[in-house]
Design an enzyme around this catalytic site. Structure first.
Site, PDB file in Angstrom:
ATOM      1  N   ASP A 216     -77.135  74.899  37.689  1.00 46.99           N
ATOM      2  CA  ASP A 216     -76.329  73.689  37.718  1.00 46.99           C
ATOM      3  C   ASP A 216     -75.557  73.698  39.038  1.00 46.99           C
ATOM      4  OD1 ASP A 216     -75.076  71.353  36.865  1.00 46.99           O
ATOM      5  OD2 ASP A 216     -73.414  72.454  35.980  1.00 46.99           O
ATOM      6  N   LYS A 217     -75.067  72.558  39.467  1.00 46.96           N
ATOM      7  CA  LYS A 217     -74.393  72.522  40.770  1.00 46.96           C
ATOM      8  C   LYS A 217     -72.879  72.644  40.632  1.00 46.96           C
ATOM      9  CE  LYS A 217     -73.502  68.729  42.911  1.00 46.96           C
ATOM     10  NZ  LYS A 217     -72.043  68.888  43.137  1.00 46.96           N
TER      11      LYS A 217
ATOM     12  N   ASN B  57     -73.403  70.103  28.600  1.00 51.05           N
ATOM     13  CA  ASN B  57     -74.656  69.405  28.866  1.00 51.05           C
ATOM     14  C   ASN B  57     -75.795  70.369  29.188  1.00 51.05           C
ATOM     15  OD1 ASN B  57     -73.290  70.018  31.340  1.00 51.05           O
ATOM     16  ND2 ASN B  57     -74.788  68.758  32.393  1.00 51.05           N
ATOM     17  N   ASP B  58     -75.463  71.602  29.464  1.00 53.74           N
ATOM     18  CA  ASP B  58     -76.481  72.609  29.762  1.00 53.74           C
ATOM     19  C   ASP B  58     -76.942  73.360  28.510  1.00 53.74           C
ATOM     20  OD1 ASP B  58     -76.272  72.105  32.563  1.00 53.74           O
ATOM     21  OD2 ASP B  58     -74.452  73.316  32.614  1.00 53.74           O
TER      22      ASP B  58
END
Length: 1206
Positions: free
Chosen positions: A489-490, A878-879
């Site tokens: 993820d960023k 969300n991950d």
């Protein structure tokens, strides 16, 4: 997707199964419990789905998992939850309905009374059949002749219908009717009782085998080892129960938080009713309170606006403004009505689990939302389902372990038959035949194997805990040793949260000025550039604090202005939403040391220069821009300000205002990894009034703008990010970015952190769905030359790019210069319409932006389908799905994500990723070592017992006990203690037991042990002093008559009914005992995945102590020890010959493993792997044929070797 078959109960089959269960002592019942498809087929007969009582489901993926579910019957007034009940209601009092069978009515009357009025219950006309699978109800659809998921208003409902038909709300009767179908609006995560979990755990096949072994040993009076196995099994079961229940409790607590709230709903008669959120059904009109709430369902906004925190879904903790769904019937110029979709209309949809922070509305109007999905059908429900019912993780080690155990079972079967035949021929009593023949099975398939395999994982788990990485799924540690791709993820993972303003570069007279670091200078105070920065954003105030997109926030803070929003009183006074006003703070005006009246003038000036934001066109990821219409206080004409992607903004500006060196300046910034935003301005016509502005199309505003310059933003990476990614690349581990952020930022960060090298090309795949009769298509653009191409003329006019990159030039190293990037919408279109391109795109896809939670999971699955072992590192809820689905999911947050993730890092840094992979590799190699050692332990003992069975002998109880407890368990639990190697190397350990080097290692050691035991067994019979041992035997030539007589008298008192005491037994006991230690040392590998075994103090100490003890009892016999171990006295010369056999055995074993295999065969295999290491970055889809050939060839080799053992 699942296959479905219908069955109905068959009474005669049930009778047969019952008889079979009784005759098999319950074993058949266990078998049917383990195999649901056998259970259904054994007790039911096949029938049509329409008439079935039980359904059998099978997944269509590579796992082909079976499930069964009972079909239930529910009386109903209608066939669909969304149908109009008015005609049915009118029929009831008139008595026009037809009663169904009396028995069914009586059976379900109490159920229906909970939902429907009594007159309705008495006049029900139909029944509906349904079953529940993975928390979702499937209802029978008579028209489609299949079971379908009952859908809410998110399926085939037009936007106009939402406003015209569904906006009136439901009556209580309609609500009750729909509740029968949709059930309670609750995402229920039931925590199983300890008893249920215990039964499920204990009925594991291996625990059943252990129970069988323990019963057999107790029958054979082998109590000590049985007790040891029982203790280990109990500890293992307790540990597993604790872990599983803890996960259920954590998930339950996460879901239960704020899941049940009190909500206000608007009924069809305009009555406001307060109910529990569990009673909501699709079609209810929910009132959103002004002070916010946690959404208990998915709902579409009908009126007003809401500011929502969607971090649970997107991972971006940025408040989002939600506006009401436009009514197509109110816009005559609208192109047409469209079907409502929560994904397509997410700007108007409030998702379950998200937090509504505050609302804004016109006076006299309530903020209303139409409930469209409830329970597990909501976005949050689907996320929880992905955690509760993840796809199984396929790992070659565990598959190969089952094949290996199957081979051992075959060998045990051969020994079983051999023992029975040999015992019958020698007229052994039946009781002894049964015990010894079953005992050979427990020798060949070691019951201690699960505990032995778990030891290395437990030690690795402890080491991970010491470095701040917590694990709730220990079996995943082994899998992490195989990771060759990691998705990151960023935001909050690779980068710090938010952006920083690096500087601005204004344009005057179509020429760039020099970059400026500060935007809040006195000279720029009233410039159009600063006015654009002050107004063109989506910021709002929440509890007095500015909140919104981090980019907007940093941009607004950089100019030092003040934002003021209208209060509810002001809105009510003007009967409309008053504009948001921005103005510079007093500190920005020139400082003055003069009189007080001059200071007052400055104060008045600061209060008179302010800008009102009249209308806002929100940022669109499709358009890549946002725009506002604003008016400076005192000005007659309004201004339009626009910001967005530089190439898009430049295309909408007058070309004479865009500098000629625009592209080169932009390219210079993007190459340095900056996020660049362009600004534009336009003076609007004076005829545009406030009312006209509210209805004008944004296309009419966003044209003929004046280009004003650039804002340069810097998304700071975390300090350790580049170093960690470089380490992963050196280890041939590919890295991919999957984020909810926008494409431009993601590509910029990917270049900045080294995920994409400066010389590499990035190709953006823009997939467009079918529209207006046109087929779906993909447009290809170079990311760094996007400014030179338009939508009608893409930079790369070919849809065969992936084919060229992957298939034609597989060996061309230049192809690594290309990376694909795409957003979530394109990814969804490609998954649906371009299935053949998916493997090719994910092989080179590096940046996946604007990805929804389920799309992240789909990406992980797509990568796994092309043979990657995928790691996922993220920090947001969300991950969750992707973290659960990946082979190794690592959460950097201890909140929601940690519930789904197998691993949680206390330190929010990706430095945990290489640490986890190193520990995973160490644990994997430890598992191989332990598995090989336990296999050799079984075979060595199997050889010893089989040879002794040939002379109707066996190992003694204390001999078994010494081998099993003192040698095997001590060695197994200490050889697993080697810590991980200090750095990641460029090669991975093998993924399975069925590989050339490992099999050659095991088979070569089996042959060596077989040869030396056979040599000892046959050689002892050739000795001149050898005879069939009796208590009177005197091979040691003892001269002391007293000792002889005492020894004889003592031996005569012993009852050796099992013929334990003999020369063959003593010889094989010493040789085999040393062989266990030899293979333990040979298999205890160190570098490059583990620390050398000599650094494992406990292992070295254990082996040395055991060696000393064995040498002592062999070379200096003690009467006490010999009596205890049931050893016989042999000449000292023979003891020395046994020592020679042991030394030669050790030399041959070490030379075979460390010279022949490691230096020749192993390196050849790994060299071949290293040549294929580049292919790991572009692997081909798995070949089932090759895998089958490997397994079959290995089984043949195993069988041949085992027959040799016999």
């Amino acid at each position: 997707m699942q296959e479905i078959y219908g069955y109905e109960l068959c009474r005669w089959k049930l009778v047969l199964v019952t008889v079979g269960v009784i005759c098999s002592g319950g074993f058949l019942l266990l078998l049917l419990y383990w195999m649901p498809q056998w259970r259904v087929k054994a007790t039911c007969k096949k029938t049509t789905l329409k008439d079935c009582e039980v359904v059998l489901l099978r997944t269509t993926d590579e796992f082909k998992i079976w499930f069964c579910a009972k079909v239930r019957v529910m009386p109903s007034l209608g066939a669909s939850p969304l149908q109009n009940l008015d005609p049915i209601v009118h029929k009831v009092p008139n008595g026009h309905t037809v009663h169904f069978c009396e028995s069914a009515a009586e059976e379900n009357k109490n159920y229906l009374k909970k939902y429907l009025p009594t007159p309705w219950v008495e006049n029900i006309s139909s029944t509906i059949r349904y079953f529940t699978h993975h928390s979702v109800k499937y209802f029978w659809n008579d028209s489609a002749q299949s079971f379908d998921v009952v859908r809410g208003l998110d399926d085939s409902t037009f936007c106009s219908s939402i406003h015209n038909e569904h906006s009136r709300g439901l009556t209580k009767e309609m609500r009750d009717y729909r509740k029968m179908f949709f059930g309670i609006n609750e995402i229920a995560v039931k925590v199983p009782s300890i008893f249920k979990l215990l039964i499920k755990e204990v009925l594991n096949p291996f625990y059943i085998f252990q129970l069988f072994s323990v019963i057999l040993w107790i029958t054979d009076e082998y109590h000590y080892y049985a007790l040891a196995i029982v203790i280990m099994s109990v500890l293992s079961i307790v540990s597993s129960l604790y872990t599983v229940r803890k996960q259920y409790v954590m998930l339950h607590d996460m879901v239960a938080a704020h899941s049940i709230v009190r909500v206000s709903v608007c009924r069809r008669n305009q009555e406001i009713e307060e109910i529990l959120s569990t009673n909501l059904v699709p079609g209810d009109i929910m009132l959103i309170p002004s002070n916010g709430t946690i959404m208990p369902c998915d709902a579409v906004l009908l009126s007003g606006t809401c500011i929502v925190n969607e971090s649970m879904l997107t991972g971006e903790s940025v408040p989002v403004t939600k506006i009401n769904l436009p009514n197509p019937s109110e816009y005559p110029k609208a192109t047409g009505d469209e079907i409502y979709s929560p994904e397509a209309h997410k700007r108007h949809t409030l998702f379950c689990g998200t937090s509504v922070i505050q609302t804004r509305f016109y006076t006299g109007e309530l903020v209303k939302a139409l409930v469209v999905r409830t329970g597990f059908n909501t976005a949050k429900g689907q996320l929880v389902r992905s955690i509760l019912y993840p796809k199984p993780t396929d790992f070659k080690l565990y598959r190969d372990a089952y094949w290996f155990l199957l081979s051992l079972v075959v060998v045990a079967g051969i020994g079983f038959i051999y023992t029975i035949v040999n015992s019958i021929l020698n007229e052994v009593p039946a009781h002894t035949i049964v015990i010894e023949s079953l005992d050979i099975i427990t020798i060949t398939v070691p019951p201690a194997l699960p505990a032995a395999m778990t030891a290395g994982i437990v030690y690795a788990q402890r080491r991970l805990k010491k470095i701040g990485i917590f694990c709730i799924s220990p079996q995943r540690i082994n899998i992490c040793g195989q990771l060759n791709l990691v998705c990151f993820d960023k935001t909050g993972t690779l980068t710090e949260d938010g952006l920083d303003l690096w500087g601005i570069q204004r344009v005057e007279n179509a020429r760039f000025l020099l970059p400026e670091e500060r935007a809040c200078s006195e000279s720029l105070l009233k410039s159009e550039f600063i006015a654009c920065m002050a107004t063109c954003h989506s910021l709002t105030k929440i509890e007095g604090e500015l909140s919104g997109d981090p980019l907007d926030l940093k941009m607004f803070e950089a100019i030092g202005w003040i934002l003021e929003e209208a209060t509810e009183e002001e809105t009510a006074l003007h009967n409309r939403i008053m504009p948001t006003v921005v103005r510079p703070s007093k500190q920005l005006f020139p400082e003055s040391k003069q009189a007080t009246d001059q200071e007052m003038e400055l104060f008045e000036l600061s209060t008179t220069y302010e800008i009102g934001i009249v209308r806002q066109f929100p940022f669109s990821s499709v358009l890549q821009r946002m725009c506002v219409i604003a008016r400076i206080l005192g000005e007659k004409r309004m201004d339009a300000y626009m910001k967005g992607a530089p190439e898009v903004i430049a295309s909408l500006c007058k070309q004479e205002t865009v500098p000629v060196d625009f592209e080169s300046v932009l390219e210079e910034y993007t190459k340095q990894g900056f996020r660049v935003i362009a600004l534009a301005h336009r003076k609007l016509e004076s005829k545009l009034t406030w009312h006209k502005v509210q209805t004008i199309n944004r296309d009419a505003i966003e044209s003929n703008m004046d280009f004003m310059g650039l804002i340069i933003m810097q998304n700071k990476l975390k300090q350790e990010t580049p170093t960690v990614l470089e380490d992963l690349h050196k280890a041939n581990i590919r890295t991919v970015m999957v984020t909810g952020d926008n494409m431009l930022t993601a590509i910029s960060v990917a270049r900045d952190c080294g995920m994409i090298l400066p010389q590499d090309k990035v190709i953006i795949a823009e997939a467009l769905p079918p529209k207006d009769g046109q087929a779906a298509r993909i447009n290809w653009h170079y990311a760094d030359t996007l400014t030179r191409c338009t939508s009608s003329s893409p930079a790369i006019n070919s849809e065969d790019i992936p084919v060229k990159l992957v298939h034609e030039s597989l060996e061309d190293l230049q192809m690594t210069k290309y990376h694909f990037a795409m957003n979530g919408k394109s990814f969804a279109v490609i998954l649906e319409h371009f299935q053949d391109l998916v493997p090719k795109l994910v092989l080179h896809g590096t940046v996946f932006a604007r990805m929804a939670p389920d799309q992240k999971t789909q990406l992980v699955e797509a990568l796994q389908n092309v043979d990657y072992y995928v790691g996922m590192c993220g920090d947001g809820a969300n991950d969750c799905g992707a973290l659960k689905r990946a082979h190794g999911g690592i959460s950097l947050s201890e909140l929601e994500a940690s519930v789904a993730s197998p691993f949680t890092s206390r330190t929010p840094s990706i430095s945990c990723v290489p640490k986890l992979i190193r520990e995973g590799r160490a644990a994997l190699i430890t598992s191989f070592c332990v598995f090989k050692f336990m296999a050799l332990y079984s075979i060595i003992q199997y050889i010893s017992v089989t040879l002794l069975y040939s002379i109707l002998s066996n190992l003694g109880d204390h001999q078994f006990l010494f081998i099993d407890l003192a040698i095997i368990l001590v060695v197994v639990f200490t050889m697993s203690l080697n810590p991980a190697w200090k750095e990641l190397v460029a090669r991975r350990p093998p993924s399975g037991l069925i590989s050339g080097p490992l099999l050659c290692s095991v088979l070569s050691q089996i042959i060596i042990c077989l040869v030396f035991q056979t040599v000892g067994f046959l050689w002892v019979k050739q000795q001149p002093w050898f005879e069939r041992w009796t208590p009177e035997s005197d091979a040691c030539n003892i001269l002391d008559a007293t000792n002889i007589s005492s020894a004889h008298s003592g031996n005569e008192t012993l009852d050796d009914e099992h013929n334990i005491k003999n020369y063959e037994n003593t010889t094989l006991f010493f040789i085999s005992s040393f062989q266990y230690l030899i293979v333990a040392i040979v298999f205890s590998k160190g570098k490059p995945f583990r620390q050398p075994c000599y650094k494992n103090f406990l292992f070295v100490t254990s082996v040395v102590v055991l060696y000393v003890f064995l040498f002592f009892i062999m070379l200096h016999p003690s009467e006490l020890i010999d009596t205890s171990f049931e050893l016989v006295c042999v000449p000292y010369e023979w003891r020395l010959r046994i020592l020679i056999i042991v030394i030669v055995n050790a030399i041959v074993s070490v030379l075979m493993e460390n010279v022949l295999l490691d230096m020749i065969l192993w390196k050849v295999v790994f060299n071949r792997d290293k040549q294929g290491e580049y292919r790991l970055t572009i692997p081909q889809p798995p070949q089932v044929k090759n895998r089958t050939e490997n397994i079959s060839s290995v089984i043949c080799v195993c069988f041949c070797s085992y027959f040799t053992c016999l």
